[in-house]
Every structure is written in structure tokens, then in C-alpha cells.
Design an enzyme around this catalytic site. Sequence first.
Site, PDB file in Angstrom:
ATOM      1  N   SER A 121     -10.197 -21.703  90.629  1.00  0.00           N
ATOM      2  CA  SER A 121     -10.119 -20.632  89.637  1.00  0.00           C
ATOM      3  C   SER A 121     -11.200 -19.602  89.914  1.00  0.00           C
ATOM      4  O   SER A 121     -12.285 -19.934  90.427  1.00  0.00           O
ATOM      5  CB  SER A 121     -10.342 -21.249  88.256  1.00  0.00           C
ATOM      6  N   TYR A 151       2.993 -26.137  84.385  1.00  0.00           N
ATOM      7  CA  TYR A 151       3.390 -24.716  84.447  1.00  0.00           C
ATOM      8  C   TYR A 151       3.418 -24.184  85.893  1.00  0.00           C
ATOM      9  O   TYR A 151       4.481 -23.859  86.438  1.00  0.00           O
ATOM     10  CB  TYR A 151       2.420 -23.931  83.564  1.00  0.00           C
ATOM     11  N   TYR A 180     -14.825 -26.948  81.872  1.00  0.00           N
ATOM     12  CA  TYR A 180     -13.607 -26.916  82.695  1.00  0.00           C
ATOM     13  C   TYR A 180     -13.899 -26.204  84.021  1.00  0.00           C
ATOM     14  O   TYR A 180     -13.609 -26.719  85.109  1.00  0.00           O
ATOM     15  CB  TYR A 180     -12.470 -26.195  81.934  1.00  0.00           C
ATOM     16  N   LYS A 198     -14.028 -27.386  88.268  1.00  0.00           N
ATOM     17  CA  LYS A 198     -13.355 -26.741  89.409  1.00  0.00           C
ATOM     18  C   LYS A 198     -14.364 -26.525  90.544  1.00  0.00           C
ATOM     19  O   LYS A 198     -14.071 -26.740  91.714  1.00  0.00           O
ATOM     20  CB  LYS A 198     -12.755 -25.390  88.990  1.00  0.00           C
TER      21      LYS A 198
HETATM   22  P1  NAD Z   1      -0.544 -27.594  83.319  1.00  0.00           P
HETATM   23  O1  NAD Z   1      -1.313 -28.340  82.301  1.00  0.00           O
HETATM   24  O2  NAD Z   1       0.734 -26.956  82.912  1.00  0.00           O
HETATM   25  O3  NAD Z   1      -0.246 -28.545  84.582  1.00  0.00           O
HETATM   26  C1  NAD Z   1      -1.073 -29.615  84.943  1.00  0.00           C
HETATM   27  C2  NAD Z   1      -0.177 -30.835  85.159  1.00  0.00           C
HETATM   28  O4  NAD Z   1      -0.988 -31.934  85.568  1.00  0.00           O
HETATM   29  C3  NAD Z   1       0.568 -31.276  83.892  1.00  0.00           C
HETATM   30  O5  NAD Z   1       1.937 -31.463  84.189  1.00  0.00           O
HETATM   31  C4  NAD Z   1      -0.099 -32.605  83.501  1.00  0.00           C
HETATM   32  O6  NAD Z   1       0.819 -33.496  82.877  1.00  0.00           O
HETATM   33  C5  NAD Z   1      -0.606 -33.097  84.844  1.00  0.00           C
HETATM   34  N1  NAD Z   1      -1.803 -33.947  84.756  1.00  0.00           N
HETATM   35  C6  NAD Z   1      -2.944 -33.717  84.048  1.00  0.00           C
HETATM   36  N2  NAD Z   1      -3.823 -34.721  84.260  1.00  0.00           N
HETATM   37  C7  NAD Z   1      -3.240 -35.584  85.124  1.00  0.00           C
HETATM   38  C8  NAD Z   1      -3.643 -36.805  85.720  1.00  0.00           C
HETATM   39  N3  NAD Z   1      -4.836 -37.343  85.437  1.00  0.00           N
HETATM   40  N4  NAD Z   1      -2.791 -37.436  86.566  1.00  0.00           N
HETATM   41  C9  NAD Z   1      -1.562 -36.909  86.834  1.00  0.00           C
HETATM   42  N5  NAD Z   1      -1.128 -35.758  86.289  1.00  0.00           N
HETATM   43  C10 NAD Z   1      -1.959 -35.108  85.448  1.00  0.00           C
HETATM   44  O7  NAD Z   1      -1.536 -26.501  83.954  1.00  0.00           O
HETATM   45  P2  NAD Z   1      -1.246 -25.276  84.916  1.00  0.00           P
HETATM   46  O8  NAD Z   1      -1.500 -24.028  84.178  1.00  0.00           O
HETATM   47  O9  NAD Z   1       0.034 -25.459  85.614  1.00  0.00           O
HETATM   48  O10 NAD Z   1      -2.442 -25.457  85.942  1.00  0.00           O
HETATM   49  C11 NAD Z   1      -2.302 -26.173  87.141  1.00  0.00           C
HETATM   50  C12 NAD Z   1      -3.643 -26.225  87.851  1.00  0.00           C
HETATM   51  O11 NAD Z   1      -4.100 -24.902  88.076  1.00  0.00           O
HETATM   52  C13 NAD Z   1      -4.730 -26.925  87.050  1.00  0.00           C
HETATM   53  O12 NAD Z   1      -5.542 -27.657  87.944  1.00  0.00           O
HETATM   54  C14 NAD Z   1      -5.503 -25.782  86.446  1.00  0.00           C
HETATM   55  O13 NAD Z   1      -6.823 -26.135  86.181  1.00  0.00           O
HETATM   56  C15 NAD Z   1      -5.409 -24.747  87.566  1.00  0.00           C
HETATM   57  N6  NAD Z   1      -5.591 -23.380  87.073  1.00  0.00           N
HETATM   58  C16 NAD Z   1      -4.802 -22.920  86.060  1.00  0.00           C
HETATM   59  C17 NAD Z   1      -4.985 -21.624  85.580  1.00  0.00           C
HETATM   60  C18 NAD Z   1      -4.128 -21.078  84.465  1.00  0.00           C
HETATM   61  O14 NAD Z   1      -4.459 -20.056  83.898  1.00  0.00           O
HETATM   62  N7  NAD Z   1      -3.005 -21.697  84.098  1.00  0.00           N
HETATM   63  C19 NAD Z   1      -5.976 -20.804  86.143  1.00  0.00           C
HETATM   64  C20 NAD Z   1      -6.761 -21.311  87.186  1.00  0.00           C
HETATM   65  C21 NAD Z   1      -6.551 -22.605  87.649  1.00  0.00           C
HETATM   66  C1  UD1 Z   2      -9.649 -18.257  80.640  1.00  0.00           C
HETATM   67  C2  UD1 Z   2     -10.852 -19.098  80.968  1.00  0.00           C
HETATM   68  C3  UD1 Z   2     -10.875 -19.429  82.452  1.00  0.00           C
HETATM   69  C4  UD1 Z   2      -9.564 -20.081  82.868  1.00  0.00           C
HETATM   70  C5  UD1 Z   2      -8.405 -19.157  82.478  1.00  0.00           C
HETATM   71  C6  UD1 Z   2      -7.058 -19.759  82.771  1.00  0.00           C
HETATM   72  C7  UD1 Z   2     -12.592 -18.510  79.336  1.00  0.00           C
HETATM   73  C8  UD1 Z   2     -13.913 -17.888  79.137  1.00  0.00           C
HETATM   74  N1  UD1 Z   2     -12.072 -18.425  80.568  1.00  0.00           N
HETATM   75  O1  UD1 Z   2      -9.743 -17.013  81.325  1.00  0.00           O
HETATM   76  O2  UD1 Z   2     -11.939 -20.320  82.719  1.00  0.00           O
HETATM   77  O3  UD1 Z   2      -9.536 -20.307  84.269  1.00  0.00           O
HETATM   78  O4  UD1 Z   2      -8.466 -18.886  81.060  1.00  0.00           O
HETATM   79  O5  UD1 Z   2      -6.809 -20.864  81.950  1.00  0.00           O
HETATM   80  O6  UD1 Z   2     -12.013 -19.086  78.426  1.00  0.00           O
HETATM   81  N2  UD1 Z   2      -7.828 -12.784  74.499  1.00  0.00           N
HETATM   82  C9  UD1 Z   2      -7.706 -12.236  73.244  1.00  0.00           C
HETATM   83  N3  UD1 Z   2      -7.073 -12.965  72.276  1.00  0.00           N
HETATM   84  C10 UD1 Z   2      -6.542 -14.207  72.503  1.00  0.00           C
HETATM   85  C11 UD1 Z   2      -6.671 -14.761  73.803  1.00  0.00           C
HETATM   86  C12 UD1 Z   2      -7.332 -14.031  74.778  1.00  0.00           C
HETATM   87  O7  UD1 Z   2      -8.164 -11.113  72.989  1.00  0.00           O
HETATM   88  O8  UD1 Z   2      -5.984 -14.820  71.574  1.00  0.00           O
HETATM   89  C13 UD1 Z   2      -8.490 -11.989  75.578  1.00  0.00           C
HETATM   90  C14 UD1 Z   2      -9.727 -12.643  76.140  1.00  0.00           C
HETATM   91  O9  UD1 Z   2     -10.867 -12.205  75.467  1.00  0.00           O
HETATM   92  C15 UD1 Z   2      -9.686 -12.145  77.585  1.00  0.00           C
HETATM   93  C16 UD1 Z   2      -8.195 -11.936  77.878  1.00  0.00           C
HETATM   94  O10 UD1 Z   2      -7.559 -11.878  76.618  1.00  0.00           O
HETATM   95  O11 UD1 Z   2     -10.304 -10.907  77.667  1.00  0.00           O
HETATM   96  C17 UD1 Z   2      -7.604 -13.057  78.695  1.00  0.00           C
HETATM   97  O12 UD1 Z   2      -7.921 -14.292  78.079  1.00  0.00           O
HETATM   98  P1  UD1 Z   2      -7.401 -15.695  78.607  1.00  0.00           P
HETATM   99  O13 UD1 Z   2      -5.931 -15.642  78.757  1.00  0.00           O
HETATM  100  O14 UD1 Z   2      -7.972 -16.741  77.713  1.00  0.00           O
HETATM  101  O15 UD1 Z   2      -8.011 -15.793  80.066  1.00  0.00           O
HETATM  102  P2  UD1 Z   2      -9.545 -15.692  80.549  1.00  0.00           P
HETATM  103  O16 UD1 Z   2     -10.473 -15.660  79.412  1.00  0.00           O
HETATM  104  O17 UD1 Z   2      -9.638 -14.580  81.526  1.00  0.00           O
END
Ligand code: NAD
Ligand code: UD1
Length: 339
Positions: A123, A10, A148, A152
Site C-alpha cells: 500500500s 474485493y 494496518y 504492510k
Molecule cells: P478484502 O478484505 O476484500 O480481501 C481480503 C481477503 O482475504 C478476504 O476474502 C478474506 O476473507 C481473506 N482473508 C483475510 N484473512 C485471511 C487469512 N488469515 N487466511 C485466508 N484468507 C484470509 O480486501 P481487499 O480490499 O480485496 O484487499 C486485498 C489486499 O490488498 C489486502 O492485503 C489489503 O490489505 C491490500 N490493500 C487493499 C487496499 C484497499 O483499499 N482495498 C489498499 C491497499 C492494499
Molecule cells: C485509507 C487508509 C490507508 C489504506 C486505504 C485503503 C487511513 C489514514 N488510510 O486510505 O492506510 O491503505 O484506506 O484501505 O485511514 N473520507 C471522507 N469521509 C469518509 C471516508 C473518507 O471524507 O466517510 C476522505 C478521507 O479523509 C480521505 C479520502 O476520503 O481524504 C479517502 O479516504 P479513504 O477511502 O478512507 O482512503 P485513505 O484515507 O486514502
Amino acid sequence: MILVTGGAGYIGSHTVLVLLEAGYDVVVFDNLSNGSEEALTRVEHLAGKKAHFEHGDIRDRERLDEVLSIYPVTAAIHFAGLKAVGESMKKPLEYFDNNVSGSVHLLQALRQAGVFNIVFSSSATVYGDPGTPVFNENMPTGTPSNTYGYTKLVVEELLKKTQAADPRWRVALLRYFNPVGAHHSGTIGEDPAGIPNNLLPFIAQVAVGKRDQLSIFGGDYPTEDGTCLRDYIHVMDLAEGHVSALKAIERFDHGGVGIWNLGGGKGHSVLEMVEAFEQASGRSVPYKIVARREGDLAQFWADPGKAKRELDWEVKRSLHDMMADTWRWQSQNPNGYRE
Ligand code: NAD
Ligand code: UD1
């Protein structure tokens, strides 16, 4: 050339687009466990330029060495890893293996290839529960509420200690707040497998008719409307933050570690998100308020000042943009990248 691990996912795919548009050459390294090559095909159409794709796993040192011997990589942006909070509590070994061991192998391979610039996807979860809603980079890290988040924090420490031992490293730790949205074309976006864990993908699937209703986790928080507040950030703003961070670490004369929050600096409640989505999509999003979810904090948002000062970066897109772009992506691609 920039190595983008997890670039078929993503946030990675949106960042690859921004990199290509900024004139960088890119090689994506992804095992496709949660990513899609179709996303990269669409990125190519949008950018008018192709990113190289190499299938591989960051835990596979030989494959990393091979790819790094083919391309003239100068920096890495490291997204690859597993990210489902609930799953991480059930599968700690898989999470430590992919996120922590994978990062160790990546750093070893980069060092061998003479590549010392790295931007890492961290994160806001690394702050734990600091007792104040405004998170800034001077605060000590805390204890993340899930496995998770803990991985990080461990990778942040791994990068800090690696840099302390070898000043050739230039490291950016980017602490994301809540990434949402899609490219405004609606052709690339978030494609969660199974039932979405995160709020906005769930709302979008309710609006498109794939799910009956949203469960709002808790209506009795000490916030104005009783639901949790989060700092939602448009994925394109987030992607642009990576390019700014890459440029910032390139300016480090003697190596170093830069830690930056990437957030908008403003909290929005769950009910506000539902309302904004309904407005942008013209669809209704039925919901019910249920019990709180374990581990959720009532409210937090970024202090975005350090990123503004040091990266010359700040969010440009509004809550309406986040919703309208999510809706465009979801309505044009109800099954994501799958036909
Ligand atoms: P995502 O799952 O869409 O992307 C991760 C990608 O890494 C995928 O394409 C997957 O196929 C690849 N991948 C996973 N394990 C692998 C491995 N062992 N070797 C090679 N490729 C691998 O997730 P995203 O939402 O795009 O997140 C990207 C990064 O940002 C992640 O590290 C995630 O933890 C971090 N992050 C995401 C969020 C969020 O809310 N989406 C928030 C904070 C941090
Ligand atoms: C979550 C993770 C965080 C991670 C982030 C991005 C937890 C406790 N935290 O953050 O570690 O980095 O996702 O992947 O899981 N909510 C609802 N209904 C739903 C889904 C969410 O009410 O079906 C609410 C949650 O209570 C929260 C808000 O929406 O208040 C956002 O939730 P979410 O998108 O899961 O993100 P975080 O919880 O902030």
C-alpha cells in the site's frame, strides 16, 4: 497454476477474473472472513472458466501444505489479510497475526513446495509522510500512521530479507493507491461489512439510500477546495497490474525484488468525487463537512512512471468509469453478495 490467497475478496476476485481471462489456471485460498464464494461463482460466469476454491487460513501451515501438494502451483498472488485501519489500532495482535504471521507461514509453505514467485499487495501507506505529494519508489519508506499500514511495511521487509537470503525468490511489491470501482458488468464489486471506512463505498451507500449523508473529514486542507486529494484507481486497472507484475518477475533471470506503484498519477478531491458520483448515478449525495480524521494526509498521488516503463502497464479507466461502475454494482446489488 497461480495460488491466489484472499481471492474471494474485493481486489482478489477481480484479479482472479483477469487471470482466468488471460488463460491462467487459478486456485483461490481464502478463509472467507471478509470474502464470498458467491463472488467466485460470478467470476466463473464472467470468465466462462472456473477457479478452484480451497477454504483455508494462511496461518494454518498444514492446510497450506495440503493445498500446495494437490495443485501444480508456480506462483502466488498474496491478498489475504485484514485491512480495516481503525480496527487495526484496537486489535494489533489480530493484525500482526493475520498479516505478518500469515505471510511467514505462506512463505515457508511456498518454499517447501518449491514456489518462489510471489506478488504482494502492499500500500502507498508504507511511504508514511514523506513531505511531498508525489510518491515514487526511490523514496525511502516511512512510518505508516496506523497498525494496518505498519503490517504492510513489515511484510515488505520480510519479503526483501527472504529474497536477499535466497536469490531463488522473485518478488513483486505492489503499492496500491486508492482502489475503487467494480467490474463494468456490475456483477462483482466491493462488499464492505458494516459501516464502510473508505470514501467511495460510503458515497455509494448514501446514493442508494442506505445512509443519510456523507461526512467529509476536513474542509480546511491546503488544497484547492479544502478537501483531501487521493489517487483513485479502478480495481480492474489494478487487477491488470497484477498480471503485468507476475510476467515481469518471471523475466527476472537471477531472482530479485520489484517495487511498483499502482496508481493513476493524479489526485482527486473528496468534493470532486462526490460531484463525479452524482453525475454518473443521477442521484444526489448529501454531505456535511466535519473535523479532520486523525492520520489523514492532505494530498498524495503516485508517480506511475516506473510501472509504465517496467511493467508496460498504466491505468486505462477514467474517473467517470470508476463512478459509473461503482454505481452499477451498488444499484444492482444494494446488499452486496448477501440476498
Ligand atoms: P478484502 O478484505 O476484500 O480481501 C481480503 C481477503 O482475504 C478476504 O476474502 C478474506 O476473507 C481473506 N482473508 C483475510 N484473512 C485471511 C487469512 N488469515 N487466511 C485466508 N484468507 C484470509 O480486501 P481487499 O480490499 O480485496 O484487499 C486485498 C489486499 O490488498 C489486502 O492485503 C489489503 O490489505 C491490500 N490493500 C487493499 C487496499 C484497499 O483499499 N482495498 C489498499 C491497499 C492494499
Ligand atoms: C485509507 C487508509 C490507508 C489504506 C486505504 C485503503 C487511513 C489514514 N488510510 O486510505 O492506510 O491503505 O484506506 O484501505 O485511514 N473520507 C471522507 N469521509 C469518509 C471516508 C473518507 O471524507 O466517510 C476522505 C478521507 O479523509 C480521505 C479520502 O476520503 O481524504 C479517502 O479516504 P479513504 O477511502 O478512507 O482512503 P485513505 O484515507 O486514502
